[in-house]
Design a protein around this motif. Sequence first.
Motif, short mmCIF file in Angstrom:
data_model
loop_
_atom_site.label_atom_id
_atom_site.label_comp_id
_atom_site.label_asym_id
_atom_site.label_seq_id
_atom_site.Cartn_x
_atom_site.Cartn_y
_atom_site.Cartn_z
N ALA A 175 0.82 -1.22 0.00
CA ALA A 175 0.00 0.00 0.00
C ALA A 175 0.85 1.26 0.00
O ALA A 175 0.43 2.29 -0.56
CB ALA A 175 -0.92 0.00 1.23
N ALA A 176 2.01 1.22 0.63
CA ALA A 176 2.88 2.40 0.72
C ALA A 176 4.32 1.97 0.45
O ALA A 176 5.15 1.94 1.36
CB ALA A 176 2.76 3.06 2.09
N PRO A 177 4.64 1.63 -0.80
CA PRO A 177 6.00 1.19 -1.13
C PRO A 177 7.00 2.33 -0.94
O PRO A 177 6.63 3.51 -1.01
CB PRO A 177 5.90 0.77 -2.59
N PRO A 178 8.26 2.01 -0.68
CA PRO A 178 9.27 3.06 -0.49
C PRO A 178 9.42 3.98 -1.69
O PRO A 178 9.76 5.14 -1.54
CB PRO A 178 10.56 2.27 -0.24
N THR A 179 9.16 3.47 -2.91
CA THR A 179 9.23 4.30 -4.11
C THR A 179 7.84 4.44 -4.72
O THR A 179 7.09 3.47 -4.80
CB THR A 179 10.17 3.67 -5.15
N LEU A 180 7.49 5.66 -5.12
CA LEU A 180 6.16 5.92 -5.66
C LEU A 180 5.95 5.26 -7.01
O LEU A 180 4.82 5.11 -7.46
CB LEU A 180 5.96 7.44 -5.79
N THR A 181 7.03 4.87 -7.66
CA THR A 181 6.91 4.28 -9.00
C THR A 181 6.67 2.78 -8.96
O THR A 181 6.59 2.14 -10.00
CB THR A 181 8.19 4.56 -9.81
N ALA A 182 6.54 2.22 -7.75
CA ALA A 182 6.35 0.77 -7.64
C ALA A 182 5.01 0.38 -8.26
O ALA A 182 4.04 1.13 -8.24
CB ALA A 182 6.40 0.34 -6.17
N SER A 183 4.98 -0.83 -8.82
CA SER A 183 3.76 -1.31 -9.47
C SER A 183 2.71 -1.70 -8.42
O SER A 183 3.01 -1.81 -7.23
CB SER A 183 4.08 -2.52 -10.35
N ASN A 184 1.48 -1.90 -8.89
CA ASN A 184 0.38 -2.28 -8.00
C ASN A 184 0.51 -3.75 -7.61
O ASN A 184 0.14 -4.64 -8.37
CB ASN A 184 -0.95 -2.02 -8.69
N LYS A 185 1.06 -3.99 -6.43
CA LYS A 185 1.30 -5.36 -5.99
C LYS A 185 0.01 -6.10 -5.66
O LYS A 185 -0.05 -7.32 -5.75
CB LYS A 185 2.21 -5.35 -4.75
N PHE A 186 -1.03 -5.36 -5.27
CA PHE A 186 -2.28 -6.03 -4.92
C PHE A 186 -2.90 -6.71 -6.13
O PHE A 186 -3.45 -7.81 -6.02
CB PHE A 186 -3.26 -5.02 -4.32
N SER A 187 -2.85 -6.06 -7.28
CA SER A 187 -3.40 -6.68 -8.48
C SER A 187 -2.59 -7.92 -8.86
O SER A 187 -3.15 -8.91 -9.35
CB SER A 187 -3.40 -5.68 -9.63
N GLU A 188 -1.27 -7.88 -8.63
CA GLU A 188 -0.45 -9.05 -8.92
C GLU A 188 -0.79 -10.22 -8.00
O GLU A 188 -0.64 -11.39 -8.37
CB GLU A 188 1.03 -8.69 -8.76
N LEU A 189 -1.27 -9.89 -6.79
CA LEU A 189 -1.66 -10.94 -5.84
C LEU A 189 -3.14 -11.30 -5.97
O LEU A 189 -3.67 -12.07 -5.17
CB LEU A 189 -1.38 -10.47 -4.40
N ASN A 190 -3.82 -10.73 -6.97
CA ASN A 190 -5.23 -11.04 -7.21
C ASN A 190 -6.13 -10.61 -6.05
O ASN A 190 -7.09 -11.30 -5.72
CB ASN A 190 -5.41 -12.53 -7.47
N ILE A 191 -5.80 -9.48 -5.44
CA ILE A 191 -6.62 -8.94 -4.35
C ILE A 191 -7.36 -7.72 -4.88
O ILE A 191 -6.74 -6.77 -5.36
CB ILE A 191 -5.74 -8.56 -3.13
N LYS A 192 -8.68 -7.74 -4.79
CA LYS A 192 -9.51 -6.69 -5.38
C LYS A 192 -9.39 -5.38 -4.60
O LYS A 192 -9.10 -5.38 -3.39
CB LYS A 192 -10.96 -7.15 -5.42
N ASN A 193 -9.66 -4.28 -5.33
CA ASN A 193 -9.49 -2.95 -4.74
C ASN A 193 -10.43 -2.71 -3.57
O ASN A 193 -10.07 -2.03 -2.60
CB ASN A 193 -9.71 -1.87 -5.80
N ASP A 194 -11.67 -3.23 -3.63
CA ASP A 194 -12.59 -3.01 -2.51
C ASP A 194 -12.09 -3.71 -1.25
O ASP A 194 -12.19 -3.17 -0.14
CB ASP A 194 -14.01 -3.47 -2.87
#
Length: 488
Positions: free
Chosen positions: A179-198
């Motif tokens: 949710a708060a990676p050290p770099t702002l350019t990091a990719s969306n890890k939640f989508s890679e883990l198949n975790i929905k935004n809600d």
Amino acid sequence: MDDEHIVSIHDEIELHSRKVVRSIEAGEGSSGAGQHRPATAMEVKIEMLKRAGAQPGAVQASKIQKVIFLLRDHKCFVKYFEPKVASIGPIHHGNPKYELGERYKLRLAYEFVKGFSCNINGNTLDDDIISNLYGKIKKEIKQLRGCFEEEVTKNYDDEALAWILFVDGCAILQYIFCAAPPTLTASNKFSELNIKNDSVAFAQQDLFLLENQVPYRLLKLLMRYSGKEAELNESIERFIGSVTYQQTKPQQKQRDPTHLLDLLRTRLLGPPPGRKAEPSSSRCPFTHQEDPDWQTYRNVQELKAAGIHLKRSKNDSYLGNISFTRRFGFGFYPGYLWLPPITVDDSTGPKFMNLIAYEMCLDFENDFGISSYLSFLDSLIDEANDVKYMRKARVLHNFLGSDQEVADLFNAIGTDLVPNPEAYKDVKIQIQKYYDTHWMTYMAQFRHDHFSSPWTIIAFLGVLLVLALTAVQAWFAVFPHSSDNGKK
């Protein structure tokens, strides 16, 4: 809820009674011929009373526990204390409705452990790596168990509790890292883990429920073994900053938090203010003179009518940063009430209600900073127009819905709060003194009636110009030859 609470109290008393009976019987074993006389009911009661008096009144850190029944049993508040997606820790563990959350937690925990600087065989972790990390948690289980109230962990043996804390601790750190990676350019890890935004959004609220806490000691332990402690600490700072809407880090080193909810509270309130010397007679015992609890104003609209304007606090957004000033510092009209900006959204109710519940824990020695702030805010907000004026002054951002919904929320939260009587005492006294100055109220009313818009100001200046021209014309009508007489 009532029956559950009564049963838990009954079990606790019965358990304590058995301990007392055993201690009494053990103490009497030396007398007579080794015969043990059962303790009478009165002896048990007397022993319990004596032991209660010998217990210390407060401890340094509050234990993780259930929400006090005064709040948990309230029909309007119970929704704020139950997880939406995932149970964390032992209190709600095993509830079937959090089955999806359990799967999410296992994915996050696996991703966290996989990130260790350890030997990885392809995409599959060596079983020894997991067993080794779990073993480190199990070695600390006695100290970790001591961070919880006995009631909430009594149904778990050391092995079961250690596994719950191991999975939940790893999942929490990985969630925060995503949710708060050290770099702002990091990719969306939640989508890679198949975790929905809600689920991601609701899980953020779940992290700050009182009954969903794990010891911060556990998180520090896992961060130390992870090999990326500095990065994880940075992620936690960024994550808490995003939740509190604070852009700056605390300037001074603060104590280690008890858990994430405690860290949230500390960051919201900011550093404790320095103590001020109390005057010898700050209030009169027989009147309401200089009594901060005695206020005749009811809301923002009444303050505005008296000539008090809302301003956004400068420098920081700590909740304790509330002050009152007057123009030029000489007590002139108008007055300014400086408030820290607050963002209101769907997470505001659960966040503040759990902070209130935390401050109400019997073993948590605190100054009721959150309760005092909310009580002060509730004194300013009665209806939608109060919220509207706060929005215009940029001290409140409304992402919840209508202004009436915001007013209803704070009116509900402010019910039955017991604030610290010393909180904002000077501010309340200054506001009341200003409010009691009637000529300032008249001046404010005159300004509101005649200078509330540019058109009324233009009209007023036009009237002054007409009066001035009329006066000049009258002068020359009365003294038409004054200049000619002077020449003669």
